[in-house]
Design an enzyme around this catalytic site. Structure first.
Site, PDB file in Angstrom:
ATOM      1  NE  ARG A  68      -3.901   0.595   1.796  1.00  8.52           N
ATOM      2  CZ  ARG A  68      -5.149   0.682   2.271  1.00  8.52           C
ATOM      3  NH1 ARG A  68      -5.394   1.382   3.356  1.00  8.52           N
ATOM      4  NH2 ARG A  68      -6.146   0.068   1.655  1.00  8.52           N
ATOM      5  CG  HIS A  73      -8.336   0.061  -3.058  1.00 14.21           C
ATOM      6  ND1 HIS A  73      -7.522  -0.986  -2.678  1.00 14.21           N
ATOM      7  CD2 HIS A  73      -9.084   0.357  -1.953  1.00 14.21           C
ATOM      8  CE1 HIS A  73      -7.766  -1.285  -1.416  1.00 14.21           C
ATOM      9  NE2 HIS A  73      -8.712  -0.495  -0.954  1.00 14.21           N
ATOM     10  CG  ASP A 129     -13.297   6.325  -1.599  1.00 15.43           C
ATOM     11  OD1 ASP A 129     -13.340   6.100  -0.373  1.00 15.43           O
ATOM     12  OD2 ASP A 129     -12.230   6.345  -2.254  1.00 15.43           O
TER      13      ASP A 129
END
Ligand code: CP
Ligand code: NVA
Length: 306
Positions: free
Chosen positions: A102, A129, A223
């Site tokens: 990440r 992602h 999001d």
């Protein structure tokens, strides 16, 4: 050997196969059947950003498959003190069987992968992602919402949006994206996704009007307006994104059986109202738990490609 950096590198059949393996492992687990397919294997997990779901799901998943996961924060390893990515990649991959990263720039994970002797998984970059989308699609399958998808994404044109675009392009469904002006998706990724969508029968539409996006959508998603690394822009973004909250008023333009997904963490009163979040909380938390199952499917699939 394959890496999993974006859905762009995967065919529809491969994506569906990963989901199928994940669902099989999930259903076996419910019957008490464990297959230690990754026994004695280790997963290196490099985190340059915070995480709740990604860390817990990969670490738990690797353990349940008979392996072990190492949490490597960049605050603790030499990568954070300037050891080159290419050296870190060669060292970590020489001792582990898979690596999850990440990080910020997508080019970091590409560089790491090019020097890695084991599969590298994208656990979120500024651009994509993809593991989240595996869980999202698995959740739609389980909730009988995977046929004739018309998806609407409302909010910031970010890593989640880009991965939704790639999923729509690969699987061939319609995705409508509504962002404020100036916060649109990356133009190059949009062209890429639209080109792929032409072959699959998918459609990716962008607008600045959330109502146009959600009209008759079968799935609505959003999001955070402020992604990790953008914290300094938070106040400015809150002002600009007014009108992009997914609330009862916006959802009234969709259908009564439209589902709402959120990758989490969610900020109530900003990108989603408390009411809409709680109304759809069952599917949202199924989605979160499916990170575990979808990623087990992915790790087993990647291991089988070696
Ligand atoms: N959705 C997601 O990736 O959550 P975390 O940031 O908690 O890992
Ligand atoms: N767009 C968000 C996703 C968090 C899972 C971020 O990058 O912070």
């Amino acid at each position: 050997m394959r890496h999993f950096l974006t859905l762009k590198d995967y065919t529809k059949e491969e994506i569906l196969e990963i989901i199928e393996i994940g669902l099989e492992i999930k259903n076996n687990l419910k019957k008490g059947i464990y297959k230690k397919e990754l026994e004695m294997q280790t997963l290196g997990m490099i985190f340059e950003k915070s995480s709740t779901r990604t860390r817990v799901s990969f670490e738990t998943g690797m353990f349940q498959l008979g392996g072990h996961a190492l949490f490597l924060s960049n605050r603790d390893i030499h990568l954070g003190r300037g050891e080159p990515v290419k050296d870190t990649a060669r060292v970590i991959s020489s001792m582990t069987d898979m690596v999850m990263i990440r990080t910020f720039e997508h080019s970091m994970i590409e560089e790491f992968a090019s020097y890695s002797s084991v599969p590298v998984i994208n656990g979120l970059t500024d651009s994509f992602h993809p593991v989240q989308l595996l869980a999202d699609y698995m959740t739609l399958v389980e909730h009988n919402k995977a046929d004739n998808i018309v998806a609407a994404y409302v909010g910031d044109g970010n890593n989640m949006t880009h991965s939704w675009m790639m999923l729509a392009a690969k699987l061939g469904f319609e995705l409508r994206i509504a962002t404020p002006k100036g916060y649109e998706v990356d133009a190059t990724i949009l062209v890429d996704a639209q080109t792929i969508a032409k072959e699959s029968g998918g459609k990716i539409i962008t607008t600045n009007d959330p109502q146009i996006a959600v009209k008759n959508a079968t799935v609505v998603t959003t999001d955070t307006w402020t992604s990790m690394g953008q914290e300094d822009e938070k106040e400015k973004r809150i002002k600009i994104f007014q009108g992009f909250i997914v609330d009862d008023v916006l959802m009234s333009h969709a259908s009564s059986d439209t589902v709402f997904l959120h990758c989490l963490p969610a900020y109530r009163g900003l990108e989603v109202s408390e009411e809409i979040f709680e109304k759809h909380s069952k599917i949202i938390f199924d989605e979160a738990q499916n990170r575990l199952h979808a990623q087990k499917g992915l790790m087993v699939w990647l291991d089988r490609q070696k």
